[in-house]
Enzyme design. Structure first.
Site, PDB file in Angstrom:
ATOM      1  N   GLU A  42      -9.839   2.099   4.360  1.00  0.00           N
ATOM      2  CA  GLU A  42      -9.547   3.270   3.500  1.00  0.00           C
ATOM      3  C   GLU A  42     -10.864   3.818   2.904  1.00  0.00           C
ATOM      4  O   GLU A  42     -11.101   5.029   2.913  1.00  0.00           O
ATOM      5  CB  GLU A  42      -8.577   2.814   2.414  1.00  0.00           C
ATOM      6  CG  GLU A  42      -8.212   3.834   1.374  1.00  0.00           C
ATOM      7  CD  GLU A  42      -7.331   3.193   0.281  1.00  0.00           C
ATOM      8  OE1 GLU A  42      -6.321   2.531   0.604  1.00  0.00           O
ATOM      9  OE2 GLU A  42      -7.682   3.339  -0.902  1.00  0.00           O
ATOM     10  N   HIS A  91      -7.388  -3.361   5.036  1.00  0.00           N
ATOM     11  CA  HIS A  91      -6.801  -2.014   4.953  1.00  0.00           C
ATOM     12  C   HIS A  91      -7.601  -1.176   3.946  1.00  0.00           C
ATOM     13  O   HIS A  91      -7.966  -0.035   4.207  1.00  0.00           O
ATOM     14  CB  HIS A  91      -5.335  -2.115   4.522  1.00  0.00           C
ATOM     15  CG  HIS A  91      -4.735  -0.827   4.029  1.00  0.00           C
ATOM     16  ND1 HIS A  91      -5.024  -0.297   2.779  1.00  0.00           N
ATOM     17  CD2 HIS A  91      -3.892   0.056   4.609  1.00  0.00           C
ATOM     18  CE1 HIS A  91      -4.382   0.849   2.630  1.00  0.00           C
ATOM     19  NE2 HIS A  91      -3.678   1.080   3.729  1.00  0.00           N
ATOM     20  N   ASN A  92      -7.872  -1.753   2.788  1.00  0.00           N
ATOM     21  CA  ASN A  92      -8.590  -0.995   1.757  1.00  0.00           C
ATOM     22  C   ASN A  92     -10.038  -0.728   2.165  1.00  0.00           C
ATOM     23  O   ASN A  92     -10.590   0.326   1.850  1.00  0.00           O
ATOM     24  CB  ASN A  92      -8.533  -1.743   0.423  1.00  0.00           C
ATOM     25  CG  ASN A  92      -7.173  -1.622  -0.232  1.00  0.00           C
ATOM     26  OD1 ASN A  92      -6.177  -1.359   0.441  1.00  0.00           O
ATOM     27  ND2 ASN A  92      -7.107  -1.807  -1.528  1.00  0.00           N
ATOM     28  N   LYS A 142      -4.423  -6.699   3.672  1.00  0.00           N
ATOM     29  CA  LYS A 142      -4.433  -5.584   2.713  1.00  0.00           C
ATOM     30  C   LYS A 142      -5.873  -5.263   2.299  1.00  0.00           C
ATOM     31  O   LYS A 142      -6.248  -4.094   2.122  1.00  0.00           O
ATOM     32  CB  LYS A 142      -3.575  -5.925   1.486  1.00  0.00           C
ATOM     33  CG  LYS A 142      -3.660  -4.886   0.348  1.00  0.00           C
ATOM     34  CD  LYS A 142      -2.967  -3.583   0.707  1.00  0.00           C
ATOM     35  CE  LYS A 142      -3.401  -2.357  -0.072  1.00  0.00           C
ATOM     36  NZ  LYS A 142      -3.275  -2.355  -1.501  1.00  0.00           N
ATOM     37  N   SER A 154       0.832  -1.211   0.000  1.00  0.00           N
ATOM     38  CA  SER A 154       0.000   0.000   0.000  1.00  0.00           C
ATOM     39  C   SER A 154       0.861   1.252   0.000  1.00  0.00           C
ATOM     40  O   SER A 154       1.965   1.260   0.529  1.00  0.00           O
ATOM     41  CB  SER A 154      -0.924   0.037   1.220  1.00  0.00           C
ATOM     42  OG  SER A 154      -1.642   1.255   1.199  1.00  0.00           O
ATOM     43  N   GLY A 155       0.293   2.307  -0.586  1.00  0.00           N
ATOM     44  CA  GLY A 155       0.977   3.588  -0.585  1.00  0.00           C
ATOM     45  C   GLY A 155       0.955   4.261  -1.945  1.00  0.00           C
ATOM     46  O   GLY A 155       1.510   5.341  -2.117  1.00  0.00           O
ATOM     47  N   GLY A 156       0.301   3.595  -2.913  1.00  0.00           N
ATOM     48  CA  GLY A 156       0.230   4.176  -4.248  1.00  0.00           C
ATOM     49  C   GLY A 156       1.616   4.263  -4.859  1.00  0.00           C
ATOM     50  O   GLY A 156       2.584   3.651  -4.366  1.00  0.00           O
TER      51      GLY A 156
HETATM   52  P1  NDP Z   1      -1.070  -0.510 -14.110  1.00  0.00           P
HETATM   53  O1  NDP Z   1      -2.312  -0.592 -14.912  1.00  0.00           O
HETATM   54  O2  NDP Z   1      -0.378   0.784 -13.972  1.00  0.00           O
HETATM   55  O3  NDP Z   1      -0.020  -1.563 -14.684  1.00  0.00           O
HETATM   56  C1  NDP Z   1      -0.381  -2.877 -14.944  1.00  0.00           C
HETATM   57  C2  NDP Z   1       0.845  -3.667 -15.349  1.00  0.00           C
HETATM   58  O4  NDP Z   1       0.464  -5.011 -15.504  1.00  0.00           O
HETATM   59  C3  NDP Z   1       1.437  -3.206 -16.655  1.00  0.00           C
HETATM   60  O5  NDP Z   1       2.821  -3.406 -16.597  1.00  0.00           O
HETATM   61  C4  NDP Z   1       0.794  -4.155 -17.663  1.00  0.00           C
HETATM   62  O6  NDP Z   1       1.605  -4.411 -18.779  1.00  0.00           O
HETATM   63  C5  NDP Z   1       0.719  -5.410 -16.846  1.00  0.00           C
HETATM   64  N1  NDP Z   1      -0.364  -6.271 -17.282  1.00  0.00           N
HETATM   65  C6  NDP Z   1      -1.664  -5.958 -17.416  1.00  0.00           C
HETATM   66  N2  NDP Z   1      -2.367  -7.026 -17.798  1.00  0.00           N
HETATM   67  C7  NDP Z   1      -1.483  -8.034 -17.927  1.00  0.00           C
HETATM   68  C8  NDP Z   1      -1.601  -9.379 -18.307  1.00  0.00           C
HETATM   69  N3  NDP Z   1      -2.777  -9.893 -18.613  1.00  0.00           N
HETATM   70  N4  NDP Z   1      -0.480 -10.131 -18.322  1.00  0.00           N
HETATM   71  C9  NDP Z   1       0.710  -9.593 -18.016  1.00  0.00           C
HETATM   72  N5  NDP Z   1       0.901  -8.317 -17.645  1.00  0.00           N
HETATM   73  C10 NDP Z   1      -0.203  -7.553 -17.602  1.00  0.00           C
HETATM   74  O7  NDP Z   1      -1.439  -1.129 -12.696  1.00  0.00           O
HETATM   75  P2  NDP Z   1      -0.874  -0.785 -11.234  1.00  0.00           P
HETATM   76  O8  NDP Z   1       0.603  -0.755 -11.284  1.00  0.00           O
HETATM   77  O9  NDP Z   1      -1.603   0.381 -10.683  1.00  0.00           O
HETATM   78  O10 NDP Z   1      -1.383  -2.057 -10.411  1.00  0.00           O
HETATM   79  C11 NDP Z   1      -0.699  -3.293 -10.391  1.00  0.00           C
HETATM   80  C12 NDP Z   1      -1.203  -4.082  -9.195  1.00  0.00           C
HETATM   81  O11 NDP Z   1      -0.926  -3.332  -8.014  1.00  0.00           O
HETATM   82  C13 NDP Z   1      -2.715  -4.320  -9.197  1.00  0.00           C
HETATM   83  O12 NDP Z   1      -2.998  -5.560  -8.601  1.00  0.00           O
HETATM   84  C14 NDP Z   1      -3.240  -3.201  -8.320  1.00  0.00           C
HETATM   85  O13 NDP Z   1      -4.482  -3.491  -7.751  1.00  0.00           O
HETATM   86  C15 NDP Z   1      -2.135  -3.143  -7.272  1.00  0.00           C
HETATM   87  N6  NDP Z   1      -2.023  -1.887  -6.534  1.00  0.00           N
HETATM   88  C16 NDP Z   1      -2.162  -0.680  -7.163  1.00  0.00           C
HETATM   89  C17 NDP Z   1      -2.049   0.498  -6.435  1.00  0.00           C
HETATM   90  C18 NDP Z   1      -2.141   1.841  -7.087  1.00  0.00           C
HETATM   91  O14 NDP Z   1      -2.201   2.836  -6.351  1.00  0.00           O
HETATM   92  N7  NDP Z   1      -2.128   1.922  -8.418  1.00  0.00           N
HETATM   93  C19 NDP Z   1      -1.800   0.468  -4.962  1.00  0.00           C
HETATM   94  C20 NDP Z   1      -1.621  -0.854  -4.439  1.00  0.00           C
HETATM   95  C21 NDP Z   1      -1.740  -1.975  -5.195  1.00  0.00           C
HETATM   96  P3  NDP Z   1       1.419  -3.600 -20.169  1.00  0.00           P
HETATM   97  O15 NDP Z   1       2.384  -2.462 -20.112  1.00  0.00           O
HETATM   98  O16 NDP Z   1       1.772  -4.610 -21.195  1.00  0.00           O
HETATM   99  O17 NDP Z   1      -0.018  -3.168 -20.263  1.00  0.00           O
END
Ligand code: NDP
Length: 467
Positions: A190, A186-187, A183, A129-131
């Site tokens: 939130e 936590h959400n 987690k 967590s923490g974005g």
């Molecule tokens: P993003 O949408 O920014 O990035 C998603 C990533 O996953 C990209 O690298 C994408 O690759 C890849 N991806 C998407 N679909 C697939 C697939 N089917 N197979 C392989 N790779 C894939 O997401 P986030 O970084 O925001 O989130 C990632 C995880 O972290 C999620 O589970 C989210 O819930 C969790 N999370 C997010 C937070 C936030 O604040 N954003 C906070 C805490 C947890 P490509 O470049 O090819 O599209």
């Protein structure tokens, strides 16, 4: 090749920030992303200093080859099918003893299933967590799975985690999906924190006719008191931000329909599964669902009359601050109660003080109050948080304001579902003789379900139910 300490798949918002954080802490990280262009972009953005710590790869085979065995690979991709797909794609390339770590917002039941299914490839679940900012500079990390897997990654996860006065905001919490479960809660908390803040915003906007910047200043002031927290701080900034296009507050032009990715809903669903009462969180989830029904709300406003009526000085800003303080304590008491119930239900032996400790810094719900919560839970982990002396004392003072605020809101037609759920919970919990005797009478009347007598303690009793 084959030198990296750890691998990471998924260079989106969170994965890219986490990879840079790992590199920044002196570890070598090999990365791979589904879309190769993103990997190349990421390597460029990392800059020459961090680039020496990062190995960008273009195939999964290259990724695996770049990591020192036994390997540990973090997945930071969307929860659900993408995680299963990545595991399926990776598994044939890995060797016994390698470890896959899901760092996304997984449903803990998926983590349980995957932990049991990966055979001699290990599987571990961490809630992060923490974005983006947290992932880059120090997130709060809630780890779950085999203790042996934890010891493999403890050094790296401890180094990259947020720091609260010298104590890292990471903990191994328990087996299977324990980390992802915590987690999820936590959400849920939130959602509730955000909803209660939004409700006080509504009271000030509609009940006191204050402008967004004025409301921002109030939140700013609250951030110097017991409500000091990341969410209050950002709410102040959100309320004070001006929009260049309209020259007015940006908040005033944002559509009033809140998005959600499901973790709040999972908290409410799991709470029902284990019969843990979390009404403030449930109210917050319902409020997000209702927020999306904009057309229906406009129709009802046309049908039933105008919106909220000004509060005409019925409540003060100080009372609102106290009401929010009471609501927050009640909500956290419910959240920790749910974690305790899950610990019993699943045999996880979760440490509530550890949960509070990892939430003190790095995560979205970080707040000054969490340090006191960690201390209160350490003092007696079995006692409900709201009954801990420090919080019981605050509640004894602030519930009066909570009642006044909720009462004024109800009288004037301003919806405060989370705050009023908190108040109803408080009143229910402090009423030793409740009203479920009537429900037991009704159940016995129509279904012969039986009841227990107060006077002699006998159970399985039935009424004659005749006058
Ligand atoms: P993003 O949408 O920014 O990035 C998603 C990533 O996953 C990209 O690298 C994408 O690759 C890849 N991806 C998407 N679909 C697939 C697939 N089917 N197979 C392989 N790779 C894939 O997401 P986030 O970084 O925001 O989130 C990632 C995880 O972290 C999620 O589970 C989210 O819930 C969790 N999370 C997010 C937070 C936030 O604040 N954003 C906070 C805490 C947890 P490509 O470049 O090819 O599209």
């Amino acid at each position: 090749m084959s030198d990296a300490d750890i691998g990471l798949i998924g260079l989106g918002t969170m994965g890219a920030a986490l990879a840079l954080n790992i590199a920044d802490n002196g570890f070598e990280v090999a990365v791979w992303n589904r879309t190769t262009a993103r990997t190349q972009e990421f390597a460029k953005e990392a800059g020459p200093f961090l680039a020496s710590q990062i190995t960008p790869t273009e195939t999964l085979k290259d990724l695996v080859a770049a990591i020192r065995a036994p390997r540990a690979i973090i997945l930071m991709v969307p929860a659900g099918q993408p995680v299963d797909d990545q595991i399926a794609a990776l598994a044939p390339l890995l060797s016994p003893g390698d470890l896959i770590i899901d760092a996304g917002n997984a449903n803990f039941r998926d983590t349980n299933r995957r932990s049991a299914a990966t055979g001699n490839i290990g599987f571990f679940g961490i809630g992060v967590s923490g974005g983006e900012e947290g992932a880059r500079n120090g997130p709060s990390i809630m780890a779950g799975g085999d203790a042996a897997h934890w010891s493999r990654v403890e050094t790296i996860l401890t180094a990259i985690a947020a720091d609260f006065q010298g104590s890292p905001c990471v903990a191994y919490l328990g087996p299977e999906g324990a980390g992802h479960f915590v987690k999820t809660v936590h959400n849920g908390i939130e959602y509730a924190d955000m909803q209660m803040i939004a409700e006080t915003y509504g009271l000030m906007r509609d009940g006191m006719e204050m402008t967004a910047p004025e409301i921002g200043n109030v939140f700013s002031g609250w951030n110097d008191g017991p409500l000091k927290s990341y969410l209050i701080e950002i709410s102040a900034t959100v309320a004070r931000t001006q929009d260049a296009a309209t020259n007015g507050p940006l908040l005033d032009v944002i559509v009033d329909a809140a998005g959600q990715k499901g973790t709040g809903r999972w908290t409410a669903i799991e709470a029902q599964h284990i019969a843990a009462p979390v009404p403030v969180i449930e109210a917050a989830v319902a409020a997000r669902n209702l927020s999306a029904r904009r057309d229906a709300r406009a129709e009802m406003e046309a049908l039933f009359g105008t919106g909220p009526v000004p509060l005409n000085g019925d409540i003060t800003l100080d009372e609102m601050e106290q009401a929010l303080t009471a609501g927050k304590i009640l909500c956290y008491s419910q959240g920790f109660g749910m974690i305790a119930a899950a610990s019993n239900e699943f045999g996880w032996d979760l440490s509530l003080p550890d949960v509070a400790r990892v939430w003190r810094e790095g995560c979205i719900i970080r707040s000054a109050m969490l340090d006191d919560m960690a201390a209160a839970l350490s003092d007696d982990p079995k006692r409900a948080l709201m009954a801990a002396p420090v919080f019981a004392e605050i509640l004894a003072e602030t519930h009066v304001a909570l009642r006044k605020v909720v009462g004024a809101a109800v009288a004037h037609g301003i919806a405060v579902p989370a705050l009023s759920s908190g108040l109803a919970y408080f009143d229910t919990m402090r009423t030793a003789r409740g009203t479920a005797n009537m429900i037991q009478g009704q159940r016995d009347y129509f279904g012969l379900h039986g009841f227990e007598r107060l006077d002699d303690g006998s159970s399985g009793q039935h009424g004659p139910w005749a006058v």
